[in-house]
Write a protein that holds these residues in place. Structure first.
Motif, PDB file in Angstrom:
ATOM      1  N   ASP A 170       0.844  -1.197   0.092  1.00  0.00           N
ATOM      2  CA  ASP A 170       0.075   0.027  -0.065  1.00  0.00           C
ATOM      3  C   ASP A 170       0.861   1.157   0.030  1.00  0.00           C
ATOM      4  O   ASP A 170       1.976   1.214   0.826  1.00  0.00           O
ATOM      5  N   GLN A 171       0.866   2.048  -1.104  1.00  0.00           N
ATOM      6  CA  GLN A 171       1.624   3.203  -1.202  1.00  0.00           C
ATOM      7  C   GLN A 171       1.267   4.178  -0.092  1.00  0.00           C
ATOM      8  O   GLN A 171       2.410   4.753   0.623  1.00  0.00           O
ATOM      9  N   LYS A 172       0.206   4.378   0.506  1.00  0.00           N
ATOM     10  CA  LYS A 172       0.142   5.530   1.651  1.00  0.00           C
ATOM     11  C   LYS A 172       0.795   5.096   2.755  1.00  0.00           C
ATOM     12  O   LYS A 172       1.424   5.909   3.612  1.00  0.00           O
ATOM     13  N   THR A 173       0.560   3.990   3.282  1.00  0.00           N
ATOM     14  CA  THR A 173       1.057   3.419   4.626  1.00  0.00           C
ATOM     15  C   THR A 173       2.300   2.604   4.518  1.00  0.00           C
ATOM     16  O   THR A 173       3.024   2.567   5.381  1.00  0.00           O
ATOM     17  N   GLY A 174       2.602   2.189   3.340  1.00  0.00           N
ATOM     18  CA  GLY A 174       4.070   1.444   3.225  1.00  0.00           C
ATOM     19  C   GLY A 174       3.783   0.036   3.628  1.00  0.00           C
ATOM     20  O   GLY A 174       4.749  -0.810   3.662  1.00  0.00           O
ATOM     21  N   ASN A 175       2.426  -0.308   4.138  1.00  0.00           N
ATOM     22  CA  ASN A 175       2.224  -1.776   4.566  1.00  0.00           C
ATOM     23  C   ASN A 175       2.391  -2.784   3.264  1.00  0.00           C
ATOM     24  O   ASN A 175       1.812  -2.544   2.472  1.00  0.00           O
ATOM     25  N   ILE A 176       2.789  -4.030   3.785  1.00  0.00           N
ATOM     26  CA  ILE A 176       2.875  -5.089   2.790  1.00  0.00           C
ATOM     27  C   ILE A 176       1.386  -5.755   2.646  1.00  0.00           C
ATOM     28  O   ILE A 176       0.990  -6.374   3.882  1.00  0.00           O
ATOM     29  N   LEU A 177       0.948  -5.616   1.496  1.00  0.00           N
ATOM     30  CA  LEU A 177      -0.606  -6.344   1.347  1.00  0.00           C
ATOM     31  C   LEU A 177      -0.422  -7.894   0.967  1.00  0.00           C
ATOM     32  O   LEU A 177      -1.344  -8.673   1.147  1.00  0.00           O
ATOM     33  N   TYR A 178       0.435  -8.147   0.516  1.00  0.00           N
ATOM     34  CA  TYR A 178       0.549  -9.619  -0.250  1.00  0.00           C
ATOM     35  C   TYR A 178       2.111  -9.932  -0.093  1.00  0.00           C
ATOM     36  O   TYR A 178       2.991  -9.189  -0.648  1.00  0.00           O
ATOM     37  N   ASP A 179       2.413 -11.089   0.300  1.00  0.00           N
ATOM     38  CA  ASP A 179       3.780 -11.669   0.263  1.00  0.00           C
ATOM     39  C   ASP A 179       3.772 -13.427   0.656  1.00  0.00           C
ATOM     40  O   ASP A 179       2.792 -13.661   1.280  1.00  0.00           O
TER      41      ASP A 179
END
Length: 720
Positions: free
Chosen positions: A234-243
């Motif tokens: 997610d660009q805004k938070t920098g959190n990984i959404l898929y891995d």
């Protein structure tokens, strides 16, 4: 090293370089072809899945917008019939919407307070899946929940937002969050879409809750190489959404060494970015990534060693071929050159004896090839050298006798020179006495000259310091003006810029916006500040900085509004409301809007006591006059400026100028005037920009003759 070994070494080196170069370039070509093919495969895979992600996110946005439009329609129906029970219709609509879209986990329509009467502060039904069927609840209409203060509501309609505002965007997305779905942790997002009534007042929002599990299923299909990996951030938070590693989900990507080579903060939407040879845990990767309009950054990292493993086999084959070829060539050369060098070794022994002054030694080699001719040439040289040696012995004896006679002549000459030296020394002492007398007289004169010279030096130093400071100011001013080379990246342009003094009160200015979009915007201005020289230069610096501030920080784009705000900023900056200062400027401001698809260019012009002249291929010669109001100075009434608009074609020409040209007088003290300037432009408008500018320069100096330049001069010719 023996000659034959040097020859073998040289030939082997030459063959090695030639053969290795050929093999190397073939290897380079093959390597490049393999890399290009592999990169194309990876890029095609990237674009295929990135497009699928976009299709899914576009469907999310479409559903949110559809629910919002329905919410607006139900409100409109209620306004037409107050007795209509919209609660029932809203519930049925949400049930049908959710039934048709199984990917949506829940959806709702939420109205602003009291939109359906003073007794109803909250009105917001919410539909959701429950045991494979759709349920609708109104329990979120309670003050204890207060949906008006929830994050998914305030992200679209902040609490302090006016009911009517400019629609920059109607679509908003909450940061991803983790929640339970079917007894497992799943990442969710909520999409909010604004609703408006018929008068464009804020009506409320629609919300749709999505699970990105559908994207997980899509990304899990991707396979490049065993150790390549795929992720989504997610660009805004920098959190990984898929891995692939579940423990990384909802962790900030910057904390993971796998992602230290990418920066997602400044990405452009739908633009592929590639990082080559990125080091990740001692392995090299090529990283491909891009972001869509929902802020999802899709990343594929390809293991270079695995992707290009076929190149290792090619390298081994090349090394084997080169090694075998060099070995066989070296063996053949050794056998051949050993046979050729035998007579040369005999000849070398003869030469060494001759070098040790055995002048009677001769080479006894009789052959009809190059070696035989070399031996004969050596024998002839030896005969000549022996005769020369005998001649030199006789010559040396005669030379010794001549040297002794010449030495005696030199002794006699030295005695004569010594006597002449004593006579010259006596004359020198007499000259010294006369010189001392003249020196006393010169000393008095020098003291007076020194005093005058010191005063002259002080004055020259002051003048030099002042001129140096002004010249440095000119350098700064030139650096702040856009260069001709930079301007020519946007237009076919030429400039006649002639300050009256070292620095100028005239300036020209350029700013750009949206160059990477369909409609590109370029602002261009020419200005004549109050006065010239240093005062005018200071005003030009102030004017340029304020224009940058209005374009890049205030985001103003309307030329008439920009001139209005420029006037206000000049008055405030120079405190003209509180002092008698009335400095300002005359300015012409152009806004060019180029549509990259149609190639049409729209020109919007606003002027403050400055005109623009246009040669249009379809409309002839046109003059847009600026308003008869200048920028800055004390004013009794508030001023407004007017925009002039025209659609330009390729080949149309724009002329901008300050009044320095038209106000210039000749030897008879007569001004050039604007009428003559316009006639000149009409006459030369069919020529190239370069030719026109040469004629304009020549006309100025021809008319000026020996008269003093009255003002700073700036003329700009700009061709679309």
């Amino acid at each position: 090293m023996k000659l034959k070994f040097r020859i073998i070494l040289y030939v082997l080196t030459l063959m090695f370089v030639a053969f290795s170069t050929s093999v190397f370039f073939n290897w380079l070509i093959l390597t490049e072809e393999i890399k290009i093919l592999r990169n194309e495969q990876v890029e095609n895979t990237f674009y295929n899945y990135f497009n699928n992600i976009n299709k899914i996110t576009e469907q999310m946005q479409y559903n949110a917008a559809s629910v919002a439009r329905a919410g607006e329609m139900f409100y409109s129906l209620h306004q037409q019939n107050n007795n209509l029970l919209v609660e029932t219709d809203l519930s049925l609509f949400l049930q049908k919407t959710l039934t048709k879209n199984s990917n949506i986990l829940g959806t709702g329509i939420w109205y602003e307070p009291y939109k359906f009467g003073e007794s109803k502060k909250y009105l917001g039904p919410y539909a959701f899946w429950q045991n494979d069927s759709v349920a609708v609840t109104w329990e979120y209409n309670l003050p204890s929940y207060d949906y008006l203060s929830q994050d998914w509501y305030t992200i679209a309609i902040p609490k302090k937002t006016d009911s009517i505002e400019t629609r920059k965007t109607d679509f908003f997305v909450t940061p991803p969050y983790m929640d339970k779905l079917d007894n497992k942790n799943v990442i969710f997002i909520t999409l909010s879409h604004r609703m408006y009534d018929s008068e464009n007042a804020m009506l409320g929002i629609s919300s749709t809750d999505w699970s990105i599990e559908v994207l997980d299923n899509l990304l899990s299909e991707i396979y490049i190489t065993p150790n390549s990996f795929v992720t989504m951030i997610d660009q805004k938070t920098g959190n990984i959404l898929y891995d692939a590693k579940v423990e990384n989900l909802m962790q900030n990507y910057k904390k993971n060494n796998f992602y230290k080579n990418i920066n997602i903060d400044t990405l452009k939407i739908n633009t592929l970015n590639i990082v080559k040879d990125a080091k990740i845990e001692d392995e090299e990767f090529d990283i491909y990534y891009s972001v869509n309009n929902l802020g999802f950054v899709f990343v594929i990292a390809v293991n270079r060693k695995e992707a290009y493993s076929v190149l290792n086999k090619v390298n081994k084959i090349n090394v084997f071929v080169v090694s075998v070829t060099l070995f066989l060539t070296a063996l053949f050369l050794y056998l051949m050159i050993t046979r050729i060098m035998l007579p040369f070794e005999h000849f070398i022994k003869i030469v060494k004896r001759f070098a040790n002054f055995e002048l009677d030694v001769r080479a006894k080699i009789k052959r009809n090839d190059e070696v035989g001719r070399l031996a004969k040439t050596f024998n002839d040289m030896a005969d000549t050298m022996q005769k020369y040696s005998e001649t030199m012995e006789e010559y040396n004896k005669n030379l010794e006798q001549k040297v002794e006679a010449r030495t005696q002549e030199i002794r006699e000459k030295n005695e004569e020179l010594l006597q002449q030296h004593e006579e010259l020394q006596t004359q020198s002492e007499e000259l010294i006495t006369l010189t001392e007398s003249l020196s006393t007289t010169n000393q008095h004169l020098n003291e007076q000259n020194d005093e005058l010279e010191s005063q002259k030096i002080i004055i020259e130093q002051h003048n030099k310091s002042i001129i140096s400071s002004i010249n440095y100011a000119r350098t700064i001013q030139d650096m702040l003006l856009p260069t001709k080379e930079y301007l020519q990246t946007f237009f076919d342009i030429d400039i006649f810029y002639l300050p009256k003094d070292i620095v100028s009160g005239d300036f020209y200015w350029l700013a750009t916006k949206n160059l990477d979009t369909e409609v590109q915007t370029i602002f261009f201005a020419i200005a004549d500040c109050t006065g010239h020289g240093v005062p005018g230069a200071f005003m030009s610096l102030i004017g340029g900085k304020i224009l940058d501030y209005l374009i890049y920080q205030k985001n103003e784009e309307n030329p008439s509004d920009i001139l209005y705000l420029l006037d206000k900023e000049i008055i405030n900056t120079l405190h003209q409301n509180k002092t008698t200062n009335s400095d300002g400027m005359d300015i012409g401001l152009c806004k060019f809007e180029k549509n990259t698809n149609t190639q049409n260019i729209k020109l919007t012009f606003a002027g403050a006591k400055n005109n623009i002249y246009i040669y249009s291929q379809s409309n002839g010669f046109i003059v847009f006059k600026g308003d008869r109001k200048n920028i800055g100075g004390q004013k009794e009434n508030e001023i407004k400026f007017i925009n002039n608009e025209i659609i330009l074609q390729q080949g149309d020409i724009i002329y901008l100028a300050t009044d320095g040209f038209t106000d210039q007088c000749n030897d008879d003290r007569k001004n050039y005037y604007k009428t003559n300037f316009i006639k000149l432009l009409q006459k030369i408008s069919i020529l190239s920009v370069y030719q026109q500018m040469n004629i304009i320069r020549e006309e100025f100096f021809k008319y000026k003759q020996n008269a003093e330049q009255r003002d700073d001069v700036t003329v700009i010719v700009l061709k679309i």
